[in-house]
Design a protein around this motif. Structure first.
Motif, PDB file in Angstrom:
ATOM      1  N   SER A 130       0.827  -1.204   0.000  1.00 11.60           N
ATOM      2  CA  SER A 130       0.000   0.000   0.000  1.00 11.60           C
ATOM      3  C   SER A 130       0.863   1.256   0.000  1.00 11.60           C
ATOM      4  O   SER A 130       0.583   2.222  -0.712  1.00 11.60           O
ATOM      5  CB  SER A 130      -0.924  -0.006   1.221  1.00 11.60           C
ATOM      6  OG  SER A 130      -1.718   1.158   1.267  1.00 11.60           O
ATOM      7  N   SER A 179      -3.204  12.298   4.104  1.00 12.44           N
ATOM      8  CA  SER A 179      -3.256  13.309   3.049  1.00 12.44           C
ATOM      9  C   SER A 179      -2.769  14.648   3.579  1.00 12.44           C
ATOM     10  O   SER A 179      -3.255  15.132   4.607  1.00 12.44           O
ATOM     11  CB  SER A 179      -4.687  13.455   2.522  1.00 12.44           C
ATOM     12  OG  SER A 179      -5.126  12.252   1.935  1.00 12.44           O
ATOM     13  N   PRO A 218      -3.089   5.898   4.953  1.00 16.30           N
ATOM     14  CA  PRO A 218      -2.744   7.063   4.117  1.00 16.30           C
ATOM     15  C   PRO A 218      -3.011   8.365   4.859  1.00 16.30           C
ATOM     16  O   PRO A 218      -4.074   8.553   5.442  1.00 16.30           O
ATOM     17  CB  PRO A 218      -3.652   6.911   2.895  1.00 16.30           C
ATOM     18  CG  PRO A 218      -4.794   6.070   3.368  1.00 16.30           C
ATOM     19  CD  PRO A 218      -4.248   5.167   4.416  1.00 16.30           C
ATOM     20  N   MET A 243       1.181   4.576  -2.722  1.00 13.70           N
ATOM     21  CA  MET A 243       1.164   6.009  -2.405  1.00 13.70           C
ATOM     22  C   MET A 243       2.402   6.700  -2.964  1.00 13.70           C
ATOM     23  O   MET A 243       2.311   7.798  -3.536  1.00 13.70           O
ATOM     24  CB  MET A 243       1.079   6.216  -0.892  1.00 13.70           C
ATOM     25  CG  MET A 243      -0.151   5.624  -0.248  1.00 13.70           C
ATOM     26  SD  MET A 243      -0.131   5.814   1.542  1.00 13.70           S
ATOM     27  CE  MET A 243      -1.122   4.405   2.044  1.00 13.70           C
ATOM     28  N   ALA A 245       2.399   7.632   3.709  1.00 16.63           N
ATOM     29  CA  ALA A 245       2.002   6.410   4.397  1.00 16.63           C
ATOM     30  C   ALA A 245       2.452   6.486   5.853  1.00 16.63           C
ATOM     31  O   ALA A 245       3.630   6.671   6.144  1.00 16.63           O
ATOM     32  CB  ALA A 245       2.608   5.187   3.720  1.00 16.63           C
ATOM     33  N   THR A 257       0.571  12.426  -0.647  1.00 19.94           N
ATOM     34  CA  THR A 257      -0.018  11.494   0.306  1.00 19.94           C
ATOM     35  C   THR A 257       1.108  10.688   0.949  1.00 19.94           C
ATOM     36  O   THR A 257       1.960  10.138   0.247  1.00 19.94           O
ATOM     37  CB  THR A 257      -1.013  10.544  -0.375  1.00 19.94           C
ATOM     38  OG1 THR A 257      -2.056  11.304  -0.969  1.00 19.94           O
ATOM     39  CG2 THR A 257      -1.624   9.585   0.634  1.00 19.94           C
TER      40      THR A 257
END
Length: 452
Positions: free
Chosen positions: A19, A67, A65, A23, A41, A39
């Motif tokens: 994941s 932001s 995530p 990002m 992690a 973004t």
């Protein structure tokens, strides 16, 4: 059993770092995307509850995530007047279609301000989202409630060829205090045969100004003054030349629209309290013709501003030559739109080929309590979420909103060197997670080999 838990812990690492890789990949490929927000992690532990002090049960890790929408990107200069960015907090309001806003669900918010006109003149960005704003009426008024229902797409091409009737004439002039009193003043009445409008009396001072009717046709209004035998007073007539362009009502004649006396104080400033009300009140003008085709324009209401009582900002009476210092008349006929300019306050001004300008809209800046909680959408835009809170539409530079920066674009907040570093560490962490799985697998194989 801890071996199985270790196996699942390694699997959670593979999922988390996969994941994170996604990002990082998005950040890298959007390094040149206008208004893109990085973004990041964030990793957090997965803990399997255990009350034992002598044993440990692995849990694993997960990536969340984060932001960084509120982070300000670098503002880069642009050659286009419709390239916009926001210097400070806030977002542009955009719509998916070039139509008026009916509800909040039909709008979104963006920092991607690369707006250009489409084939119909609407301003939209590279994602096809239309810039929204509050329309400014021809008299300069703008909605005060700043509700979303008042938002409309920005389009200046529809103003081509429109006209705006004159309503205000501001004058600044001096009437010579030592002007000799004309012999004709003794018989002057302002009526037919004894007025400056019909030429039977010669004025001491006379100047013309141009006004426009509702069809954009120009008309000449003459301001004529004759010194009165009464101290500190002048006879004044306002009339249209040629007289046939207006309909006059008795006792007015020959294009007259107002007559009266203009009074001055002993210090040369204007005395409005003793000036005729007919000159100070709005003057109604009924046009009889507008242009060679005989079209009729709407009646006009003109207000003549002779200055502030007791000051020298308008008409004065000093011992210097009578002269018109300056005049200002609103209204005009607008030609073809040749360009657009946008100010720091978000006011959109249309530029016409005849040198005139007109304010057509004002861009609101939407602010949120938690902009990092906004929901991402296609086209580098955002919508409201439970975490972001509701938005408030502010005028640029007020209420916590940033200023609109015309002819600039906000660069992506991605730092390539940082992203490549994160890419390496993520790859290594992913490899390490695979080692956990292979090691746990080897240990489970050893357990299977105990019984042969």
């Amino acid at each position: 059993m801890s071996l199985y838990a270790s196996l699942y812990s390694g699997v959670s690492g593979l999922s988390a770092y996969s994941s994170a890789l996604g990002m990082i990949s998005d950040n890298i490929v959007n390094v040149n995307t206008i208004g893109y927000k990085e973004t990041r992690a964030s990793f957090t532990t997965l803990v399997t509850e255990s009350r034992s002090t002598t044993s440990y049960s692995p849990g694993g890790v997960q990536s969340i995530p984060q932001s960084l929408i509120s982070r300000q990107g670098l503002l880069q200069s642009s050659a286009s007047a419709t390239d916009l960015s926001i210097d400070g907090a806030g977002f542009f309001v955009v719509g998916e279609t070039p139509s008026a806003v009916t509800e909040s669900s039909s709008i979104s918010f963006t920092r991607a301000g690369s707006f250009t006109p489409d084939e119909e003149g609407y301003l939209k960005n590279t994602a096809g989202l239309y810039l929204m704003g509050f329309p400014i009426a021809s008299d300069g008024t703008i909605t005060q409630n700043r509700e979303i229902s008042a938002l409309q797409p920005i389009n200046v091409s529809g103003l081509t060829g429109t006209a705006e009737a004159s309503t205000s004439v501001t004058l600044r002039a001096n009437l010579q205090s030592t002007q000799p009193i004309s012999a004709q003043e003794a018989t002057y009445t302002g009526l037919a045969g004894f007025s400056m409008a019909d030429g039977s009396v010669t004025s001491d001072f006379q100047r013309d100004v141009t006004v426009y009717d509702s069809l954009g046709t120009a008309h000449t209004v003459t301001i004529a003054a004759l010194k009165s035998s009464t101290a500190n007073e002048w006879h004044v007539e306002l009339f249209v030349d040629p007289a046939a362009e207006v309909s006059t009502v008795a006792p007015l004649h020959n294009g007259q629209i107002a007559t009266g006396t203009l009074a001055f104080n002993s210090d040369g400033t204007i005395d409005l309290s003793n000036t005729s009300a007919a000159l100070l009140n709005p003057v109604g003008v009924t046009w009889t013709t507008s242009g060679s085709n005989g079209a009729l324009a709407d009646p006009s209401t003109l207000t003549f501003d002779f200055g502030t009582d007791g000051t020298g900002d308008g008409f004065t009476q000093f011992d210097s030559l009578s002269t018109l210092i300056s005049s200002s008349v609103d209204g005009a006929v607008f030609g073809n739109v040749t360009g657009v300019s946008i100010g720091e306050d978000g006011v959109v001004t249309a530029l016409f080929d005849n040198g005139l300008t007109r304010e057509v809209a004002q861009l609101p800046v939407a602010v949120f309590q938690n902009p990092d909680g906004l929901t991402r959408r296609q086209g580098n835009s955002y919508t409201v979420s439970d975490q972001s809170g509701e938005f408030a539409l502010q005028i640029a530079g007020t209420g916590g909103a940033g200023f609109v920066a015309p002819s600039t674009l906000e660069a992506s907040t991605v730092d390539l060197s940082k992203e490549f570093t994160e890419l390496i560490t993520t790859q290594r962490a992913f490899s390490a997670s695979t080692k956990i799985i292979t090691t746990a697998d080897e240990m489970l194989s050893e357990l299977n080999n105990i019984k042969r």
